[in-house]
Write an enzyme that holds these catalytic residues in place. Structure first.
Site, short mmCIF file in Angstrom:
data_model
loop_
_atom_site.label_atom_id
_atom_site.label_comp_id
_atom_site.label_asym_id
_atom_site.label_seq_id
_atom_site.Cartn_x
_atom_site.Cartn_y
_atom_site.Cartn_z
N ARG A 165 34.31 57.61 78.37
CA ARG A 165 33.49 56.39 78.33
C ARG A 165 34.05 55.42 77.28
O ARG A 165 33.31 54.76 76.56
CB ARG A 165 32.02 56.69 78.05
N ASN A 207 31.92 66.58 74.15
CA ASN A 207 32.42 67.51 75.17
C ASN A 207 33.73 68.08 74.65
O ASN A 207 34.81 67.52 74.86
CB ASN A 207 32.62 66.79 76.50
N GLU A 291 25.26 69.51 80.69
CA GLU A 291 26.37 69.01 81.50
C GLU A 291 27.60 69.92 81.41
O GLU A 291 28.70 69.50 81.07
CB GLU A 291 26.71 67.57 81.09
N ARG A 324 22.29 67.78 69.44
CA ARG A 324 21.86 66.76 70.40
C ARG A 324 20.74 67.28 71.29
O ARG A 324 20.77 68.42 71.75
CB ARG A 324 23.04 66.31 71.27
N LYS A 364 18.44 60.73 72.03
CA LYS A 364 18.78 59.46 72.65
C LYS A 364 17.57 58.53 72.64
O LYS A 364 16.42 58.96 72.69
CB LYS A 364 19.27 59.66 74.08
N ASP A 369 19.42 58.08 79.94
CA ASP A 369 20.81 58.05 79.49
C ASP A 369 21.30 56.63 79.28
O ASP A 369 22.08 56.12 80.08
CB ASP A 369 21.70 58.77 80.51
N GLU A 391 19.86 58.28 68.56
CA GLU A 391 21.20 58.10 69.12
C GLU A 391 21.21 56.89 70.05
O GLU A 391 20.44 56.80 71.00
CB GLU A 391 21.64 59.35 69.90
N GLU A 397 28.49 51.92 78.41
CA GLU A 397 28.70 52.70 79.63
C GLU A 397 27.91 52.15 80.81
O GLU A 397 28.43 52.02 81.91
CB GLU A 397 28.32 54.16 79.37
N GLU A 515 20.59 42.56 82.49
CA GLU A 515 19.50 43.30 83.11
C GLU A 515 19.05 42.65 84.41
O GLU A 515 18.79 43.33 85.41
CB GLU A 515 18.33 43.38 82.13
N TRP A 545 22.36 65.18 89.57
CA TRP A 545 22.13 64.67 88.22
C TRP A 545 20.71 64.20 87.95
O TRP A 545 20.38 63.79 86.84
CB TRP A 545 23.13 63.55 87.91
#
Length: 682
Positions: A165, A207, A291, A324, A364, A369, A391, A397, A515, A545
């Protein structure tokens, strides 16, 4: 030109030295000729930054002296336990990084005072910011204290040099499974972070894959320590993301069970080695059970058991374990009983009070997300016995990927100011993450980085404003997004008030416009799978997802009320009641909380689908107005900046047009309801 921009620290930029600058520079040059640094100060960055700024910005060579003198910039250390001679309350200096800037009329000098060298450095950069605003230095009298203990950048950089990302080029830290040799850029990276008060960085992706699990081993520790050495003078502690399975991946154990003694011993040994190489190492960041990342659930253990094992390895060295809260189940799209929005709360809230004191839960901003609009996570305010961090995602993204202009400070400000309506308690998200509400020892703000190896660091020149704004809001959440935008423009693009006003206007309206032409009313998730850029109305509709809008020929949205998935019950009663009712739910979130027919009448009297059509048409036109506004600045902005931003607006226009036409046509085909204005639908 240098091989990369220095952003708001480019003091030689002629475009920030126009109009009244010459007369102001003459005043400053006449007023300040000397520099005094407290003899006990060892950090040479403090003097170097002041000398560099005065030389490059004002053309003044400050003469450093070991004796106090008149017409000077004075940098002095003070003890928080002593009564300071300029009558500054001692309490201020008990917060690490705090400082005072004050004009001393008797010596015609400006004094920066702090209890630590890091505080002095922050004071230096703040004084630079004030000079860039052409403040009357004879009136300076300010006290600054960082709101959040931890102000952290999370890089999603991989060791092969790619950035997950990432929209600004390759990693500034890694290439070909090695740590980069470009230490000068890392030095300037540290300067830029320190200038906005950021005090920590996680240099690798959450990751943790490829060779990254080995960063905590002797194979890489020497090179990792070299980065920490570069950042240390700028008050920045280095952190690493670790893979929960590291004992297996990098340690030849046959288990990573957090309750297995051999696993704990392995982590203790690794942590001991890290602190031998990096005495001020910050700690670990962990993405687990999320994930495809393994975690304690693999062994039937709780998130708290997994986090506490690592925290106990770090604890004796003063380290922090950041865990997280982005954990959710992959799901069958046919199963409407599972709601991804519920996941973080369902998994973590029941563990409140079970995390060790050096664990911070990194949450978050919303339950999904980083969408362009979603409600604030209900975990804020519901975990009174757990350290919490907010976060955010500076990397755009889902908000334009640093191609489309989208200044995110207004969004972040709304989140920070959100009151979870705890009965009998007036709090905000910003006070919760600070730790002051429930006397929690640790907390703060983290942001996913938008930084890469591009010349301008952020791909889109104006995306630098998001990086800058994160640091400023992490330092002081009470700041206004407009104030922050003005600071950034004055330090980066121009000091011509008409140009400043124009660029600030572009920044402030950009989030709402983005938006409008993408997913208004809280719908979200209509992006192209994989890339997440551009429209794909059903791209994730049949995926694993859990990111569904459930559109059919009659209605759209997920019912998250008490009669639906029950997500609203995760909030305190006042918000639950507001969100449960169509009449009281904020309309900018109504499709997040409610499933509505296309013919539903909104507060302006128009149907939902007509409002959706209108938003996309109006958003596109507003985007074109932003583009024209930028084009009108030609010859007033640095030519390279002007041209590259103009090119981004060309790409944004095509993107906005695609969003407008794809989304409007999708709903027209679904519903069969035409646009009342007779505009083109396909």
């Amino acid at each position: 030109m240098d091989k990369y921009s220095l952003c708001w620290l480019d003091y030689s930029n002629p475009y920030i030295k126009r109009k009244t600058f010459a007369s102001y520079a003459q005043q400053v040059g006449a007023a300040f000729t000397n520099l005094f640094i407290d003899p006990s100060v060892k950090n040479t960055a403090i003097a170097n930054e002041l000398k560099r700024f005065f030389a490059e910005y004002f053309g003044v060579a400050l003469v450093q002296s070991s004796k106090l003198s008149e017409s000077a910039i004075l940098c002095t250390l003070v003890s928080p336990d002593q009564q300071f001679h300029v009558d500054v309350e001692a309490e201020l200096f008990r917060v690490e990084g705090s400082f005072v800037i004050r004009y001393m009329a008797e010596s015609r000098s400006v004094m920066i005072a702090a209890a630590s060298e890091t505080g002095l450095l922050y004071g230096v950069f703040h004084l630079i910011r004030l000079f860039q605003q052409q403040r009357d230095f004879t009136l300076l009298d300010c006290k600054e204290m960082p709101h959040n203990p931890l102000r952290l950048i999370n890089h999603w950089d991989n060791m092969d040099g790619s950035v997950e990302r990432g929209y600004a080029g390759r990693s500034i830290f890694f290439e070909n499974d090695k740590i980069t040799a470009d230490k000068k850029r890392i030095t300037d990276y540290g300067r830029l972070l320190a200038s906005v008060g950021i005090n920590g960085t996680v240099i690798n992706n959450v990751n943790v894959k490829g060779r990254a699990p080995f960063l905590i081993t002797s194979e890489y520790l020497k090179d990792v320590a070299a980065i920490a050495d570069i950042l240390r003078p700028y008050g920045i502690r280095l952190y690493l993301s670790v893979n929960f399975m590291s004992p297996v991946l990098a340690g030849n154990l046959d288990t990573a069970d957090p309750l297995a003694p051999e696993v704990f011993r392995w982590w203790q040994d690794r942590v001991r080695d890290i602190y031998a190489a990096i005495p001020d190492f910050g700690g670990f960041l962990v993405k687990a059970d999320s994930e495809y990342n393994p975690g304690p659930h693999n062994y039937g253990r709780s998130q708290a058991e997994g986090a506490n094992m690592l925290a106990r390895a770090l604890g004796p060295h003063g380290g922090t374990l950041i865990w997280r809260a982005f954990v959710y189940k992959l799901q069958d799209w046919r199963d409407t009983s599972i709601d991804r929005a519920r996941a973080a709360y369902d998994i973590f809230q029941c563990l409140d009070g079970q995390f060790d004191s050096n664990v911070i839960l990194q949450i978050k901003n919303g339950p999904l997300d980083f969408q362009v609009r979603e409600p604030v996570s209900p975990l804020f305010g519901k975990m009174q016995h757990t350290n919490q961090m907010l976060e955010l995602q500076v990397a755009q993204e889902y908000t334009g990927q640093q191609i489309d202009l989208c200044y995110l400070a207004p969004q972040w400000k709304e989140i920070l100011d959100f009151d979870p309506r705890i009965p009998g308690k007036k709090v905000t998200v910003s006070s919760i993450i600070k730790g002051s509400v429930w006397n929690r020892p640790r907390g703060g703000m983290a942001a996913v980085s938008n930084i890469g190896r591009d010349y301008n660091w952020t791909g889109h020149w104006l995306a630098q404003a998001n990086w800058y704004a994160f640091g400023r809001l992490a330092w002081d959440p009470s700041l206004n997004p407009e104030t922050i935008a003005r600071e950034w423009v004055l330090g980066s693009l121009s000091n011509d008030e008409s140009i400043v006003a124009s660029v600030v206007s572009l920044l402030l309206q950009s989030w709402q416009i983005y938006e409008q032409y993408t997913t208004p009313f809280g719908l979200g998730w209509m992006v192209t799978p994989g890339t997440h850029y551009g429209p794909s109305p059903e791209g994730y509709e049949y995926s694993i997802w859990g990111t569904y809008h459930r559109a059919d020929t009659k209605a759209i949205g997920v019912d998250r009320t008490k009669n639906g998935t029950g997500y609203t019950a995760q909030y305190y009663e006042e918000w639950a009641h507001i969100y449960d009712s169509r009449d009281t739910c904020p309309e900018n979130l109504i499709l997040f909380f409610h499933r509505l027919p296309y013919t539903y009448r909104m507060k302006n009297g128009k149907t939902l689908i007509q409002n959706y059509y209108d938003a996309h048409f109006k958003g596109y036109e507003a985007m074109r107005e932003m583009q024209n506004q930028w084009l009108s600045l030609k010859d007033s902005i640095d030519p390279q900046v002007y041209q590259e931003v103009a090119e981004r607006f060309t790409k944004q226009e095509e993107n906005a047009r695609q969003w407008r036409d794809v989304i409007n046509s999708y709903f027209y085909r679904k519903s069969g309801i035409p646009d009342e204005e007779g505009r083109t639908l396909y």
